[in-house]
Design a protein around this motif. Structure first.
Motif, PDB file in Angstrom:
ATOM      1  N   THR A  27       3.567   0.197 -10.723  1.00 38.26           N
ATOM      2  CA  THR A  27       4.025   1.554 -10.417  1.00 38.26           C
ATOM      3  C   THR A  27       2.847   2.483 -10.141  1.00 38.26           C
ATOM      4  OG1 THR A  27       5.999   1.266 -11.799  1.00 38.26           O
ATOM      5  CG2 THR A  27       5.338   3.527 -11.292  1.00 38.26           C
ATOM      6  N   LEU A  28       1.820   2.390 -10.974  1.00 35.54           N
ATOM      7  CA  LEU A  28       0.635   3.227 -10.785  1.00 35.54           C
ATOM      8  C   LEU A  28      -0.052   2.901  -9.459  1.00 35.54           C
ATOM      9  CD1 LEU A  28      -0.850   3.100 -14.405  1.00 35.54           C
ATOM     10  CD2 LEU A  28       0.345   5.016 -13.324  1.00 35.54           C
ATOM     11  N   MET A  29      -0.127   1.613  -9.122  1.00 34.72           N
ATOM     12  CA  MET A  29      -0.796   1.197  -7.889  1.00 34.72           C
ATOM     13  C   MET A  29      -0.018   1.641  -6.646  1.00 34.72           C
ATOM     14  SD  MET A  29      -3.681  -0.215  -8.585  1.00 34.72           S
ATOM     15  CE  MET A  29      -3.767   1.049  -9.868  1.00 34.72           C
ATOM     16  N   ILE A  30       1.311   1.458  -6.653  1.00 34.59           N
ATOM     17  CA  ILE A  30       2.087   1.795  -5.457  1.00 34.59           C
ATOM     18  C   ILE A  30       2.165   3.312  -5.278  1.00 34.59           C
ATOM     19  CG2 ILE A  30       4.418   1.900  -6.467  1.00 34.59           C
ATOM     20  CD1 ILE A  30       3.353   0.311  -3.096  1.00 34.59           C
ATOM     21  N   SER A  31       2.217   4.064  -6.381  1.00 36.56           N
ATOM     22  CA  SER A  31       2.244   5.524  -6.251  1.00 36.56           C
ATOM     23  C   SER A  31       0.916   6.033  -5.707  1.00 36.56           C
ATOM     24  CB  SER A  31       2.561   6.183  -7.601  1.00 36.56           C
ATOM     25  OG  SER A  31       1.594   5.841  -8.574  1.00 36.56           O
ATOM     26  N   LEU A  32      -0.199   5.436  -6.160  1.00 35.25           N
ATOM     27  CA  LEU A  32      -1.511   5.799  -5.620  1.00 35.25           C
ATOM     28  C   LEU A  32      -1.575   5.464  -4.138  1.00 35.25           C
ATOM     29  CD1 LEU A  32      -4.504   6.632  -5.935  1.00 35.25           C
ATOM     30  CD2 LEU A  32      -4.985   4.267  -6.620  1.00 35.25           C
ATOM     31  N   ASN A  33      -1.075   4.285  -3.774  1.00 36.81           N
ATOM     32  CA  ASN A  33      -1.087   3.852  -2.377  1.00 36.81           C
ATOM     33  C   ASN A  33      -0.280   4.804  -1.502  1.00 36.81           C
ATOM     34  OD1 ASN A  33       0.119   1.995  -0.048  1.00 36.81           O
ATOM     35  ND2 ASN A  33      -1.768   1.044  -0.750  1.00 36.81           N
ATOM     36  N   VAL A  47      -2.076   8.313  -1.222  1.00 41.45           N
ATOM     37  CA  VAL A  47      -3.269   8.301  -0.360  1.00 41.45           C
ATOM     38  C   VAL A  47      -2.868   8.149   1.101  1.00 41.45           C
ATOM     39  CG1 VAL A  47      -5.375   7.019   0.217  1.00 41.45           C
ATOM     40  CG2 VAL A  47      -4.802   7.483  -2.171  1.00 41.45           C
ATOM     41  N   PHE A  48      -1.852   7.321   1.375  1.00 43.13           N
ATOM     42  CA  PHE A  48      -1.410   7.158   2.763  1.00 43.13           C
ATOM     43  C   PHE A  48      -0.859   8.478   3.322  1.00 43.13           C
ATOM     44  CE2 PHE A  48       2.010   6.259   5.855  1.00 43.13           C
ATOM     45  CZ  PHE A  48       1.229   5.686   6.860  1.00 43.13           C
ATOM     46  N   ILE A  49       0.007   9.137   2.576  1.00 40.13           N
ATOM     47  CA  ILE A  49       0.566  10.412   3.033  1.00 40.13           C
ATOM     48  C   ILE A  49      -0.552  11.435   3.224  1.00 40.13           C
ATOM     49  CG2 ILE A  49       2.071  12.353   2.401  1.00 40.13           C
ATOM     50  CD1 ILE A  49       3.776  10.286   0.840  1.00 40.13           C
ATOM     51  N   SER A  50      -1.499  11.462   2.293  1.00 39.32           N
ATOM     52  CA  SER A  50      -2.618  12.395   2.389  1.00 39.32           C
ATOM     53  C   SER A  50      -3.497  12.088   3.601  1.00 39.32           C
ATOM     54  CB  SER A  50      -3.474  12.339   1.113  1.00 39.32           C
ATOM     55  OG  SER A  50      -2.714  12.713  -0.021  1.00 39.32           O
ATOM     56  N   SER A  51      -3.665  10.790   3.906  1.00 38.37           N
ATOM     57  CA  SER A  51      -4.500  10.415   5.056  1.00 38.37           C
ATOM     58  C   SER A  51      -3.897  10.946   6.358  1.00 38.37           C
ATOM     59  CB  SER A  51      -4.654   8.896   5.121  1.00 38.37           C
ATOM     60  OG  SER A  51      -3.446   8.255   5.520  1.00 38.37           O
ATOM     61  N   LEU A 109      -6.585   2.253  -0.292  1.00 40.47           N
ATOM     62  CA  LEU A 109      -5.336   1.662   0.182  1.00 40.47           C
ATOM     63  C   LEU A 109      -5.367   0.136   0.059  1.00 40.47           C
ATOM     64  CD1 LEU A 109      -4.540   3.805   3.361  1.00 40.47           C
ATOM     65  CD2 LEU A 109      -3.307   3.809   1.191  1.00 40.47           C
ATOM     66  N   ALA A 110      -6.468  -0.466   0.482  1.00 38.28           N
ATOM     67  CA  ALA A 110      -6.564  -1.923   0.455  1.00 38.28           C
ATOM     68  C   ALA A 110      -6.536  -2.468  -0.969  1.00 38.28           C
ATOM     69  CB  ALA A 110      -7.835  -2.372   1.172  1.00 38.28           C
ATOM     70  N   PHE A 168      -3.178  -1.797  -3.008  1.00 41.64           N
ATOM     71  CA  PHE A 168      -2.102  -2.687  -2.581  1.00 41.64           C
ATOM     72  C   PHE A 168      -2.391  -4.128  -2.994  1.00 41.64           C
ATOM     73  CE2 PHE A 168       1.073  -3.846   0.917  1.00 41.64           C
ATOM     74  CZ  PHE A 168       2.137  -3.311   0.198  1.00 41.64           C
ATOM     75  N   ALA A 169      -3.674  -4.517  -2.999  1.00 41.52           N
ATOM     76  CA  ALA A 169      -4.036  -5.863  -3.436  1.00 41.52           C
ATOM     77  C   ALA A 169      -3.727  -6.050  -4.918  1.00 41.52           C
ATOM     78  CB  ALA A 169      -5.519  -6.119  -3.165  1.00 41.52           C
ATOM     79  N   VAL A 170      -4.107  -5.083  -5.744  1.00 38.46           N
ATOM     80  CA  VAL A 170      -3.812  -5.159  -7.177  1.00 38.46           C
ATOM     81  C   VAL A 170      -2.302  -5.129  -7.402  1.00 38.46           C
ATOM     82  CG1 VAL A 170      -4.070  -4.001  -9.405  1.00 38.46           C
ATOM     83  CG2 VAL A 170      -6.016  -4.132  -7.834  1.00 38.46           C
ATOM     84  N   TYR A 171      -1.608  -4.319  -6.629  1.00 46.41           N
ATOM     85  CA  TYR A 171      -0.141  -4.262  -6.703  1.00 46.41           C
ATOM     86  C   TYR A 171       0.452  -5.645  -6.465  1.00 46.41           C
ATOM     87  CZ  TYR A 171       4.633  -2.878  -5.331  1.00 46.41           C
ATOM     88  OH  TYR A 171       6.002  -2.753  -5.214  1.00 46.41           O
ATOM     89  N   GLY A 172      -0.030  -6.333  -5.431  1.00 46.12           N
ATOM     90  CA  GLY A 172       0.481  -7.659  -5.133  1.00 46.12           C
ATOM     91  C   GLY A 172       0.128  -8.669  -6.205  1.00 46.12           C
ATOM     92  N   VAL A 173      -1.070  -8.556  -6.755  1.00 45.21           N
ATOM     93  CA  VAL A 173      -1.519  -9.501  -7.776  1.00 45.21           C
ATOM     94  C   VAL A 173      -0.680  -9.392  -9.047  1.00 45.21           C
ATOM     95  CG1 VAL A 173      -3.410  -9.980  -9.394  1.00 45.21           C
ATOM     96  CG2 VAL A 173      -3.877  -9.790  -6.963  1.00 45.21           C
ATOM     97  N   VAL A 174      -0.456  -8.170  -9.518  1.00 45.00           N
ATOM     98  CA  VAL A 174       0.296  -8.017 -10.768  1.00 45.00           C
ATOM     99  C   VAL A 174       1.767  -8.394 -10.586  1.00 45.00           C
ATOM    100  CG1 VAL A 174      -1.259  -6.264 -11.689  1.00 45.00           C
ATOM    101  CG2 VAL A 174       0.733  -5.543 -10.382  1.00 45.00           C
ATOM    102  N   LYS A 175       2.315  -8.156  -9.400  1.00 44.94           N
ATOM    103  CA  LYS A 175       3.716  -8.489  -9.171  1.00 44.94           C
ATOM    104  C   LYS A 175       3.924  -9.986  -8.939  1.00 44.94           C
ATOM    105  CE  LYS A 175       6.654  -5.873  -7.235  1.00 44.94           C
ATOM    106  NZ  LYS A 175       7.471  -4.986  -6.396  1.00 44.94           N
TER     107      LYS A 175
END
Length: 304
Positions: free
Chosen positions: A78-84, A87-91, A155-156, A159-166
């Protein structure tokens, strides 16, 4: 139409929504990124609940966090995807969409690196070369622009950590993301109450903005549902190839639609990253063919 064809079309549709979503968020650049994120979270949660309710899968939601270990995994995700997302919206909001596309280009390579770090997965030579080229690209761009491409890196790696933990969860993507936005929703709602109490909230200010903030949740949910549909019908190799449509569309939108600055340093860095991805993808395809060939050989020998 074959199931595999349907899966490929669903994957193309999902990547197209992700790749073109920058245009949508650019139209909301008069709304602060955190406020957009809050609405994206809340309306996404509502949409996911409706979908799971129709599918009769609401009971799967609490089972996703029914142990402390599962809850810790989902909380990290949750923390990783919310950060992602933030940052994407801000970019998009602050004119860094080109850098955002770079982040999603190098994500597969950072995912490989994360797998090596967290799961002790060994990197083969093509993977090591690919990761090395991506690292050189980041260093060159940092030196040329005299600032690190933080948007791409965050972003990279998020999302990588998000994928790893899931990876350790046995829950489908739609159910798990529903739990993630459920965890975020109280905080999103609290922030919206604060800004609307202060008279700075944009929801309800005009019809177009209000509808677009609500639909932000829908364009979050739909590609995930399409992606989930595709993963059950096509090979991982195909998914790996098609997913590059997402950053490619982001890159084209940033350079051709938003007209963001694209320097020689960007050109060199992107050329290195595209070369790295070509090496990585070719290696993955060869490995996939070898595994399928070995599986067929084992199946043939088992029937004799």
């Amino acid at each position: 139409m074959r199931d595999e064809t349907k899966g490929v079309l669903a994957m193309i549709a999902a990547c197209s929504v992700w790749g073109l979503s920058g245009i949508y968020y650019k139209a909301l650049d008069h709304v602060p990124p955190l406020e957009v994120l809050c609405h994206r979270t809340l309306w996404g949660f509502v949409f996911f609940l409706v979908v799971l309710g129709i599918q009769g899968r609401l009971r799967a939601v609490p089972r996703t966090i029914d142990t402390p270990r599962k809850f810790a995994i989902v909380l990290t995700a949750t923390l990783m995807i919310s950060l992602n997302w933030f940052v994407f919206i801000s970019s998009i909001h602050f004119g860094h969409a080109t850098e955002a596309s770079m982040g999603y280009y190098i994500f597969p390579l950072t995912a490989v690196l994360a797998g090596a770090i967290f799961y002790k997965e060994k990197l083969n030579r093509p993977q090591m070369i690919s990761v090395g080229l991506a690292a050189i690209a980041v260093i060159i761009l940092s030196a040329g622009l005299q600032v690190a491409p933080w948007v791409a890196l965050i972003l990279a790696f998020s999302f990588a950590v998000y994928g790893v933990v899931k990876k350790s969860l046995d829950t489908g993507p739609v159910v798990s993301v529903t739990v993630e936005v459920a965890i975020l929703s109280p905080f999103a709602l609290a922030w919206l109450v604060v800004i609307h109490s202060g008279g700075t909230g944009h929801f309800g200010a005009d019809a177009v903005t209000t509808i677009m903030l609500m639909v932000a949740g829908v364009i979050t949910a739909i590609p995930l549902i399409l992606f989930s549909y595709a993963t059950r019908r096509v090979s991982l190799a195909t998914i790996g190839l098609v997913q590059y449509l997402n950053p490619t569309l982001q890159f084209l939108v940033a350079t051709l639609v938003f007209r963001e600055l694209f320097t020689l340093w960007h050109a060199i860095a992107f050329a290195l990253i595209w070369t790295a991805l070509a090496i990585y993808t070719a290696s993955s395809l060869r490995r996939g063919r070898a595994l399928r060939k070995a599986a067929r050989a084992a199946g043939t020998s088992g029937t004799t």
